[in-house]
Design an enzyme around this catalytic site. Structure first.
Site, PDB file in Angstrom:
ATOM      1  N   LYS A   1     -70.834  15.912  35.220  1.00 52.42           N
ATOM      2  CA  LYS A   1     -70.560  14.556  34.735  1.00 52.42           C
ATOM      3  C   LYS A   1     -71.869  13.808  34.660  1.00 52.42           C
ATOM      4  O   LYS A   1     -72.826  14.145  35.367  1.00 52.42           O
ATOM      5  CB  LYS A   1     -69.617  13.832  35.707  1.00 52.42           C
ATOM      6  CG  LYS A   1     -68.877  12.690  35.086  1.00 52.42           C
ATOM      7  CD  LYS A   1     -67.697  13.197  34.281  1.00 52.42           C
ATOM      8  CE  LYS A   1     -66.976  12.089  33.572  1.00 52.42           C
ATOM      9  NZ  LYS A   1     -65.729  12.591  32.953  1.00 52.42           N
TER      10      LYS A   1
HETATM   11  P1  NAD Z   1     -62.647   3.726  27.330  1.00 53.48           P
HETATM   12  O1  NAD Z   1     -63.991   3.155  27.584  1.00 53.48           O
HETATM   13  O2  NAD Z   1     -62.287   4.146  25.961  1.00 53.48           O
HETATM   14  O3  NAD Z   1     -61.528   2.674  27.827  1.00 53.48           O
HETATM   15  C1  NAD Z   1     -61.545   2.164  29.117  1.00 53.48           C
HETATM   16  C2  NAD Z   1     -60.431   1.158  29.279  1.00 53.48           C
HETATM   17  O4  NAD Z   1     -60.435   0.713  30.639  1.00 53.48           O
HETATM   18  C3  NAD Z   1     -60.588  -0.070  28.395  1.00 53.48           C
HETATM   19  O5  NAD Z   1     -59.349  -0.423  27.841  1.00 53.48           O
HETATM   20  C4  NAD Z   1     -61.040  -1.141  29.389  1.00 53.48           C
HETATM   21  O6  NAD Z   1     -60.620  -2.444  29.014  1.00 53.48           O
HETATM   22  C5  NAD Z   1     -60.302  -0.711  30.627  1.00 53.48           C
HETATM   23  N1  NAD Z   1     -60.895  -1.287  31.836  1.00 53.48           N
HETATM   24  C6  NAD Z   1     -62.195  -1.304  32.209  1.00 53.48           C
HETATM   25  N2  NAD Z   1     -62.338  -2.009  33.342  1.00 53.48           N
HETATM   26  C7  NAD Z   1     -61.102  -2.418  33.698  1.00 53.48           C
HETATM   27  C8  NAD Z   1     -60.593  -3.200  34.760  1.00 53.48           C
HETATM   28  N3  NAD Z   1     -61.384  -3.669  35.710  1.00 53.48           N
HETATM   29  N4  NAD Z   1     -59.264  -3.453  34.793  1.00 53.48           N
HETATM   30  C9  NAD Z   1     -58.440  -2.979  33.847  1.00 53.48           C
HETATM   31  N5  NAD Z   1     -58.870  -2.228  32.813  1.00 53.48           N
HETATM   32  C10 NAD Z   1     -60.181  -1.968  32.736  1.00 53.48           C
HETATM   33  O7  NAD Z   1     -62.486   4.917  28.374  1.00 53.48           O
HETATM   34  P2  NAD Z   1     -61.566   6.223  28.249  1.00 53.48           P
HETATM   35  O8  NAD Z   1     -62.353   7.261  27.557  1.00 53.48           O
HETATM   36  O9  NAD Z   1     -60.225   5.845  27.737  1.00 53.48           O
HETATM   37  O10 NAD Z   1     -61.475   6.685  29.788  1.00 53.48           O
HETATM   38  C11 NAD Z   1     -60.531   6.126  30.686  1.00 53.48           C
HETATM   39  C12 NAD Z   1     -60.382   7.032  31.890  1.00 53.48           C
HETATM   40  O11 NAD Z   1     -59.964   8.332  31.459  1.00 53.48           O
HETATM   41  C13 NAD Z   1     -61.647   7.279  32.698  1.00 53.48           C
HETATM   42  O12 NAD Z   1     -61.286   7.485  34.044  1.00 53.48           O
HETATM   43  C14 NAD Z   1     -62.170   8.585  32.142  1.00 53.48           C
HETATM   44  O13 NAD Z   1     -62.995   9.272  33.069  1.00 53.48           O
HETATM   45  C15 NAD Z   1     -60.869   9.313  31.925  1.00 53.48           C
HETATM   46  N6  NAD Z   1     -60.956  10.405  30.951  1.00 53.48           N
HETATM   47  C16 NAD Z   1     -61.349  10.194  29.668  1.00 53.48           C
HETATM   48  C17 NAD Z   1     -61.389  11.260  28.776  1.00 53.48           C
HETATM   49  C18 NAD Z   1     -61.751  11.084  27.321  1.00 53.48           C
HETATM   50  O14 NAD Z   1     -61.628  12.063  26.570  1.00 53.48           O
HETATM   51  N7  NAD Z   1     -62.151   9.903  26.869  1.00 53.48           N
HETATM   52  C19 NAD Z   1     -61.053  12.549  29.211  1.00 53.48           C
HETATM   53  C20 NAD Z   1     -60.647  12.744  30.530  1.00 53.48           C
HETATM   54  C21 NAD Z   1     -60.601  11.658  31.389  1.00 53.48           C
END
Ligand code: NAD
Length: 441
Positions: free
Chosen positions: A127
């Site tokens: 990561k």
């Molecule tokens: P992203 O940046 O696209 O979206 C993040 C979201 O979290 C946004 O809607 C933001 O407003 C919200 N957020 C941030 N701070 C916040 C808070 N304090 N309170 C409430 N909401 C809040 O990110 P993503 O890619 O959707 O990733 C989200 C999670 O999923 C992370 O834990 C990431 O590690 C995990 N993840 C993502 C992927 C991927 O393919 N993008 C794959 C596996 C896991």
């Protein structure tokens, strides 16, 4: 007078104690490592393997300067942690967020090793991240910062060594800049090969069909496989979401196609509710334009406590880590928690949920769709192929169903909850490969 050194708390976990960790119940890395080591204990893995897995193989931290639009320079801090590569090259996303820390990145790298193993991918766990709010930078600044970060990592990453992907705060455009930067330094590898350094790229530049929605799609397949066992059908299901970014918004759009009803959503701008259901597509368009869910016209605003307390069948945290914790876990009014985000529930919160018979579907299963389609993209790049969406979705479903079945079988076999079942299944595979390969020399 000699300075009095306060006694530090020895870690109750024998392995973490042996490695000199000072006990901190709130530390994300210790929470994740502790759970993994508990699974290793149940599986009776050898002591030396537990020691190896309790620390990443490499922790890279770098500082790099970037010229801002106003002519001044800013020094950024970036991380890449490579946890384990016994199954294949390191693989894991890169996060841009102001609170990124070494412990967060280490924790997420452990989860990547477990996730790849559970999903039967020939990849290890890594990561990365940069401490920055990407929204505070112009597109030009974001591009220059991205290029400097990849330049700082060059030598430690490679198409057969360590492959990056998007995570919070990064997207297909950022991945394109990463790939282009790497390709400029590694032209000798050839175009198709060198761009396999990063997955989650735009379709026109070596990306895969289905990658953008992949994590949400994997979550939907997980729910489709696991919910009927507890009497919930997708077309009758109500749910709430934390986060409306890549994972949250794609999950919502795909669940809308299955007839599920999104009741309430919270993101960094606030929380909204509509008991008759929120239209996932129009909310996604609103968030695209306004940067968050707050102010969305077809729903009412609701406070944080009201958001957590809303009665739904399934609660899906898909934002940051540790958002369901000891103080708010008792507010949840649902039958299932499906972890879209990594480590969204603290161990103390999870204990409360399990005591209340709330099923917790663990992150390494729920969000494995992202890395699975990343693996497909890497394979397509290396073989100079383009697969169609149907093929990607069919293969993804196979991997997710297989992983879900393993979690269910192992948790039954060992009499443990689904998180432990998932970790045991993942470690069983890693343990077998270590046994076959031995420890060099
Ligand atoms: P992203 O940046 O696209 O979206 C993040 C979201 O979290 C946004 O809607 C933001 O407003 C919200 N957020 C941030 N701070 C916040 C808070 N304090 N309170 C409430 N909401 C809040 O990110 P993503 O890619 O959707 O990733 C989200 C999670 O999923 C992370 O834990 C990431 O590690 C995990 N993840 C993502 C992927 C991927 O393919 N993008 C794959 C596996 C896991």
């Amino acid at each position: 007078m000699p300075l009095e050194v306060p006694p530090f708390a020895r870690h109750p976990n024998q392995i973490l104690d042996e490695l000199g960790f000072r006990y901190d119940a709130n530390n994300l890395y210790q929470q994740v490592a502790n759970d993994m080591l508990h699974a290793a204990e149940i599986l009776n893995l050898p002591h030396h393997l537990k020691l190896i897995l309790a620390q990443p193989k490499a922790e890279i931290m770098c500082h790099f300067p970037v010229k801002l639009d106003n002519g001044t320079y800013r020094l950024f801090k970036g991380y890449r942690v490579q946890h384990n590569n016994i199954l294949g090259p390191y693989k894991g996303g890169i996060r841009y967020h102001p609170t990124v820390s070494l412990d967060d990145v280490k924790s997420l790298s452990v989860l990547m090793s477990l996730k790849c193993s559970l999903a039967q991918l020939p990849l290890g766990g890594a990561k990365g991240g940069v401490q920055v709010d990407p929204r505070s930078l112009s597109q030009g600044e974001l591009m220059r910062m991205t290029r400097r970060f990849i330049t700082a990592l060059d030598g430690n990453i490679g198409t057969d060594q360590d492959i990056a992907a998007p995570d919070m705060g990064t997207n297909a455009q950022v991945m394109a800049w990463m790939a282009d930067t790497y390709m400029n330094f590694n032209a000798h590898q050839g175009r198709h090969h060198a761009r396999a350094i990063v997955t989650g790229k735009p379709l026109e530049f070596g990306g895969s069909h289905g990658r953008e929605k992949a994590t949400g799609q994997g979550l939907v397949y997980t729910l489709e496989r696991c919910l009927p066992d507890v009497g919930i059908e997708l077309d009758q299901m109500t749910y709430s979401l934390i986060g409306y970014g890549n994972v949250g918004s794609w999950t919502a759009r795909l669940l809308a196609e299955r007839g599920s009803q999104l009741i309430t959503v919270m993101d960094h701008t606030g929380a909204i509710i509509n008991k008759k259901g929120i239209d996932a597509k129009s909310l996604a368009q609103y968030v695209e334009l306004h940067g968050g869910v707050c102010g969305y016209p077809n729903a009412d605003e609701i406070d944080v406590k009201g958001f957590y307390q809303t009665q739904v069948d399934v609660f899906i945290p898909a934002a940051l880590e540790q958002m369901v914790h000891e103080a708010n876990a008792s507010w949840l009014n649902c039958r299932v928690v499906a972890e879209g985000a990594n480590s969204p529930c603290t161990p103390a919160a999870e204990r409360q949920l399990l005591d209340r018979n709330i099923l917790v579907l663990p992150a390494i299963l729920c969000n494995a769709g992202g890395v699975t389609v990343s693996y497909f993209e890497w394979k397509q790049n290396l073989q100079a192929e383009t697969w169609d969406l149907e093929h990607v979705d069919r293969l993804l479903k196979k991997h997710i169903y297989c992983a879900a079945n393993k979690c269910l079988d192992v948790s039954k076999r060992f009499g443990v909850d689904l998180r432990m079942g998932a970790y045991i299944a993942a470690l069983e595979n890693i343990g077998k490969v270590y046994h076959l390969r031995g420890i060099f020399p």
